[in-house]
Design an enzyme around this catalytic site. Structure first.
Site, PDB file in Angstrom:
ATOM      1  N   GLU A 194     -13.815  -6.335   9.749  1.00 11.95           N
ATOM      2  CA  GLU A 194     -12.422  -6.108  10.153  1.00 11.95           C
ATOM      3  C   GLU A 194     -12.276  -4.711  10.728  1.00 11.95           C
ATOM      4  O   GLU A 194     -13.179  -3.882  10.643  1.00 11.95           O
ATOM      5  CB  GLU A 194     -11.478  -6.300   8.966  1.00 11.95           C
ATOM      6  CG  GLU A 194     -11.770  -5.370   7.805  1.00 11.95           C
ATOM      7  CD  GLU A 194     -10.540  -5.104   6.940  1.00 11.95           C
ATOM      8  OE1 GLU A 194      -9.429  -5.481   7.331  1.00 11.95           O
ATOM      9  OE2 GLU A 194     -10.709  -4.474   5.887  1.00 11.95           O
ATOM     10  N   GLU A 199       0.814  -1.217   0.000  1.00  7.68           N
ATOM     11  CA  GLU A 199       0.000   0.000   0.000  1.00  7.68           C
ATOM     12  C   GLU A 199       0.852   1.273   0.000  1.00  7.68           C
ATOM     13  O   GLU A 199       0.397   2.344   0.413  1.00  7.68           O
ATOM     14  CB  GLU A 199      -0.957  -0.042   1.192  1.00  7.68           C
ATOM     15  CG  GLU A 199      -2.049  -1.070   0.981  1.00  7.68           C
ATOM     16  CD  GLU A 199      -2.667  -1.574   2.281  1.00  7.68           C
ATOM     17  OE1 GLU A 199      -3.838  -1.265   2.520  1.00  7.68           O
ATOM     18  OE2 GLU A 199      -1.981  -2.261   3.049  1.00  7.68           O
ATOM     19  N   TYR A 223      -8.528   0.901  -5.725  1.00 12.15           N
ATOM     20  CA  TYR A 223      -7.451   1.819  -6.103  1.00 12.15           C
ATOM     21  C   TYR A 223      -7.319   2.127  -7.590  1.00 12.15           C
ATOM     22  O   TYR A 223      -6.579   3.010  -7.966  1.00 12.15           O
ATOM     23  CB  TYR A 223      -6.104   1.279  -5.603  1.00 12.15           C
ATOM     24  CG  TYR A 223      -6.111   1.023  -4.131  1.00 12.15           C
ATOM     25  CD1 TYR A 223      -6.360   2.062  -3.234  1.00 12.15           C
ATOM     26  CD2 TYR A 223      -5.900  -0.251  -3.632  1.00 12.15           C
ATOM     27  CE1 TYR A 223      -6.384   1.822  -1.875  1.00 12.15           C
ATOM     28  CE2 TYR A 223      -5.923  -0.489  -2.263  1.00 12.15           C
ATOM     29  CZ  TYR A 223      -6.162   0.549  -1.399  1.00 12.15           C
ATOM     30  OH  TYR A 223      -6.192   0.323  -0.060  1.00 12.15           O
ATOM     31  N   SER A 274      -6.039  -4.281   1.591  1.00 14.65           N
ATOM     32  CA  SER A 274      -6.276  -3.890   0.206  1.00 14.65           C
ATOM     33  C   SER A 274      -6.827  -5.020  -0.660  1.00 14.65           C
ATOM     34  O   SER A 274      -6.684  -5.005  -1.871  1.00 14.65           O
ATOM     35  CB  SER A 274      -4.995  -3.349  -0.450  1.00 14.65           C
ATOM     36  OG  SER A 274      -4.645  -2.143   0.136  1.00 14.65           O
ATOM     37  N   GLY A 321      -7.417   4.676   5.258  1.00 13.43           N
ATOM     38  CA  GLY A 321      -7.066   5.584   4.174  1.00 13.43           C
ATOM     39  C   GLY A 321      -7.409   7.025   4.535  1.00 13.43           C
ATOM     40  O   GLY A 321      -8.425   7.314   5.162  1.00 13.43           O
ATOM     41  N   ASN A 348      -9.372  -1.438  10.904  1.00 12.69           N
ATOM     42  CA  ASN A 348      -8.143  -0.872  10.321  1.00 12.69           C
ATOM     43  C   ASN A 348      -7.659   0.260  11.210  1.00 12.69           C
ATOM     44  O   ASN A 348      -8.394   1.220  11.442  1.00 12.69           O
ATOM     45  CB  ASN A 348      -8.430  -0.313   8.926  1.00 12.69           C
ATOM     46  CG  ASN A 348      -8.878  -1.403   7.965  1.00 12.69           C
ATOM     47  OD1 ASN A 348      -8.072  -2.169   7.471  1.00 12.69           O
ATOM     48  ND2 ASN A 348     -10.186  -1.496   7.729  1.00 12.69           N
ATOM     49  N   ASP A 407     -15.131  -2.052   9.822  1.00 11.81           N
ATOM     50  CA  ASP A 407     -15.900  -2.385   8.619  1.00 11.81           C
ATOM     51  C   ASP A 407     -16.890  -3.513   8.902  1.00 11.81           C
ATOM     52  O   ASP A 407     -16.558  -4.481   9.591  1.00 11.81           O
ATOM     53  CB  ASP A 407     -14.951  -2.790   7.491  1.00 11.81           C
ATOM     54  CG  ASP A 407     -14.000  -1.658   7.100  1.00 11.81           C
ATOM     55  OD1 ASP A 407     -14.220  -0.517   7.551  1.00 11.81           O
ATOM     56  OD2 ASP A 407     -13.049  -1.929   6.343  1.00 11.81           O
ATOM     57  N   ARG A 418     -10.923   2.446  11.821  1.00 12.17           N
ATOM     58  CA  ARG A 418     -12.146   2.330  11.025  1.00 12.17           C
ATOM     59  C   ARG A 418     -12.610   0.886  11.114  1.00 12.17           C
ATOM     60  O   ARG A 418     -11.840  -0.027  10.847  1.00 12.17           O
ATOM     61  CB  ARG A 418     -11.868   2.703   9.574  1.00 12.17           C
ATOM     62  CG  ARG A 418     -13.146   3.010   8.755  1.00 12.17           C
ATOM     63  CD  ARG A 418     -12.857   3.080   7.277  1.00 12.17           C
ATOM     64  NE  ARG A 418     -12.593   1.758   6.764  1.00 12.17           N
ATOM     65  CZ  ARG A 418     -11.633   1.459   5.875  1.00 12.17           C
ATOM     66  NH1 ARG A 418     -10.834   2.377   5.399  1.00 12.17           N
ATOM     67  NH2 ARG A 418     -11.461   0.221   5.479  1.00 12.17           N
TER      68      ARG A 418
HETATM   69  N1  LIG Z   1     -17.421 -12.801   4.504  1.00 14.51           N
HETATM   70  C1  LIG Z   1     -17.564 -11.929   3.512  1.00 14.51           C
HETATM   71  N2  LIG Z   1     -18.744 -11.786   2.894  1.00 14.51           N
HETATM   72  C2  LIG Z   1     -18.907 -10.899   1.870  1.00 14.51           C
HETATM   73  N3  LIG Z   1     -17.929 -10.112   1.400  1.00 14.51           N
HETATM   74  C3  LIG Z   1     -16.702 -10.210   1.970  1.00 14.51           C
HETATM   75  C4  LIG Z   1     -16.454 -11.109   3.054  1.00 14.51           C
HETATM   76  N4  LIG Z   1     -15.167 -10.973   3.419  1.00 14.51           N
HETATM   77  C5  LIG Z   1     -14.628 -10.052   2.585  1.00 14.51           C
HETATM   78  N5  LIG Z   1     -15.539  -9.596   1.708  1.00 14.51           N
HETATM   79  C6  LIG Z   1     -15.294  -8.634   0.620  1.00 14.51           C
HETATM   80  O1  LIG Z   1     -13.898  -8.553   0.372  1.00 14.51           O
HETATM   81  C7  LIG Z   1     -13.399  -7.234   0.668  1.00 14.51           C
HETATM   82  C8  LIG Z   1     -12.017  -7.318   1.309  1.00 14.51           C
HETATM   83  O2  LIG Z   1     -12.058  -8.129   2.454  1.00 14.51           O
HETATM   84  P1  LIG Z   1     -11.499  -7.636   3.851  1.00 14.51           P
HETATM   85  O3  LIG Z   1     -11.737  -8.742   4.828  1.00 14.51           O
HETATM   86  O4  LIG Z   1     -12.084  -6.328   4.167  1.00 14.51           O
HETATM   87  O5  LIG Z   1      -9.936  -7.539   3.594  1.00 14.51           O
HETATM   88  P2  LIG Z   1      -8.937  -6.278   3.398  1.00 14.51           P
HETATM   89  O6  LIG Z   1      -8.184  -6.175   4.674  1.00 14.51           O
HETATM   90  O7  LIG Z   1      -8.047  -6.698   2.287  1.00 14.51           O
HETATM   91  O8  LIG Z   1      -9.757  -5.059   3.115  1.00 14.51           O
HETATM   92  C9  LIG Z   1     -14.462  -6.624   1.567  1.00 14.51           C
HETATM   93  O9  LIG Z   1     -14.444  -5.232   1.486  1.00 14.51           O
HETATM   94  C10 LIG Z   1     -15.734  -7.243   0.979  1.00 14.51           C
HETATM   95  O10 LIG Z   1     -16.083  -6.593  -0.244  1.00 14.51           O
HETATM   96 MG   LIG Z   2     -11.375  -4.344   4.130  1.00 17.78          MG
END
Ligand SMILES: Nc1ncnc2c1ncn2[C@@H]1O[C@H](COP(=O)(O)OP(=O)(O)O)[C@@H](O)[C@H]1O
Ligand SMILES: [Mg+2]
Length: 325
Positions: free
Chosen positions: A276, A15, A221, A152, A282, A278, A262, A260
């Site tokens: 998750e 990143e 991105y 990311s 960003g 963060n 999510d 943040r």
């Molecule tokens: N269990 C889930 N169900 C639906 N969408 C998911 C799930 N886990 C991840 N995603 C999708 O994948 C994206 C990235 O996953 P995430 O766990 O947030 O990892 P990162 O740390 O890379 O952002 C999320 O923003 C969402 O769009």
């Molecule tokens: Mg994420």
């Protein structure tokens, strides 16, 4: 006397470029009548310019407070925070423990579960034992497969059937020894910002509308086609539920300064799941963290003031702690 703020940016993670954009926007928003900004650029191979911050207390005499604007590995994961602790410098954002907890999606989920905070059903596999058959027997598809540590959306796949599972596991395992498999939630993606040390408060949440199958790297991105709603259009009680869970998650992960959180909101059940957290979200000109605060009545320059205050406050509190007999 102006406060001398060292802004750390760039860094060794994937990143790197996003960090540069975040730092630019932070430096532009900082009130120059209050702050003297000292940029520290860290290259992709980890070289610091104008030079490194040394780990000895007192070595960085020209710095009052540090603002690490480094996303992902070697910046958001507790490593830089450890260096700044050794140097006895106040810094913005989570400490060593909070940073490393938040970086590890699996540890994070465990801490949430311990407090009965909702996280989606998941399974952890190790790189040395990627048993796709066991996963197929246990879960219904679609599934998400992701490395436990990273960001990311790198190394993340949405898998629709058993046949696609092995490749997704192999991919995720390239990025971490620990791989998470979890149920895919069909629904909305929400984000909520939190600020504070002992008394954290949540902003109004926002909604992300990915332009692709999920919010992947391209969408974050490159494509610039994802849409955002700030604040999220939700019934008042859902908004309050998101804000409450965001603060609870922040506490569970032992965060301070900012983060943040999510969420995934399932269409079929109306259930909220914490996805998750963060700790260095960003901060680019289009990033949601400052936008959510703006919508909540805290304009960007004031947000920076607050983050710096919180950094100094935590450092003061630490000073009041005895480390020896
Ligand atoms: N269990 C889930 N169900 C639906 N969408 C998911 C799930 N886990 C991840 N995603 C999708 O994948 C994206 C990235 O996953 P995430 O766990 O947030 O990892 P990162 O740390 O890379 O952002 C999320 O923003 C969402 O769009
Ligand atoms: Mg994420």
């Amino acid at each position: 006397m102006k406060l001398r703020v060292a802004v750390l940016y760039g860094g060794r993670s994937g990143e790197h470029e996003v960090s540069i954009r975040s730092a630019q926007s932070i430096m532009e928003a900082m009130d120059r009548s209050k702050y003297e900004v000292i940029p520290y650029f860290i290259s992709k191979v980890g070289k610091w310019s104008p030079g490194p911050i040394l780990p000895e207390p007192g070595a960085a005499a020209g710095i009052d407070v540090v603002f690490p604007v480094l996303h992902g590995t070697f910046g958001e994961d507790g490593t830089i925070q450890g260096l700044l602790e050794l140097a006895d410098l106040p810094y913005v954002g989570a400490g060593v423990l909070g940073s490393s907890i938040a970086m590890d999606k699996e540890v994070m989920k465990r801490l949430c579960r311990e407090r009965d905070l909702p996280v989606v059903e998941y399974l952890v596999l190790s790189r040395s034992d990627l048993d796709a058959d066991a996963v197929c027997r246990r879960f219904a598809f679609p599934l998400f497969v992701k490395p436990a540590n990273l960001g990311s959306s790198v190394g993340i796949s949405k898998v629709r059937n058993c046949a696609g599972l092995s490749a997704a596991l192999e991919l995720a395992a390239q990025y971490d020894r620990k791989v998470i498999v979890e149920r895919a939630i069909e629904g909305r993606e929400l984000e909520c910002s939190v600020l504070g040390n002992d008394e954290p408060v949540a902003s109004l949440p926002c909604q992300i509308l990915p332009s692709r199958a999920f919010y992947d790297y391209e969408d974050k991105y490159i494509l610039d086609q994802a849409q955002f709603k700030v604040p999220a259009e939700l019934p008042a009680e859902k908004i309050e539920a998101v804000r409450h869970l965001a603060v609870e998650c922040y506490r569970a992960a032992e965060c301070s300064g900012m983060a943040r959180v999510d969420f995934l909101l399932e269409d079929a059940t109306g259930r909220l799941y914490i996805n998750e957290i963060n700790t260095i979200p960003g901060f680019t000109s289009i990033s949601m963290f400052p936008k959510m605060w703006e919508q909540s009545g805290l304009p960007y320059p004031k947000l920076i003031d607050r983050l710096i205050e919180l950094a100094l406050e935590r450092h003061q509190q630490k000073k009041a702690t005895r480390f020896t007999r």
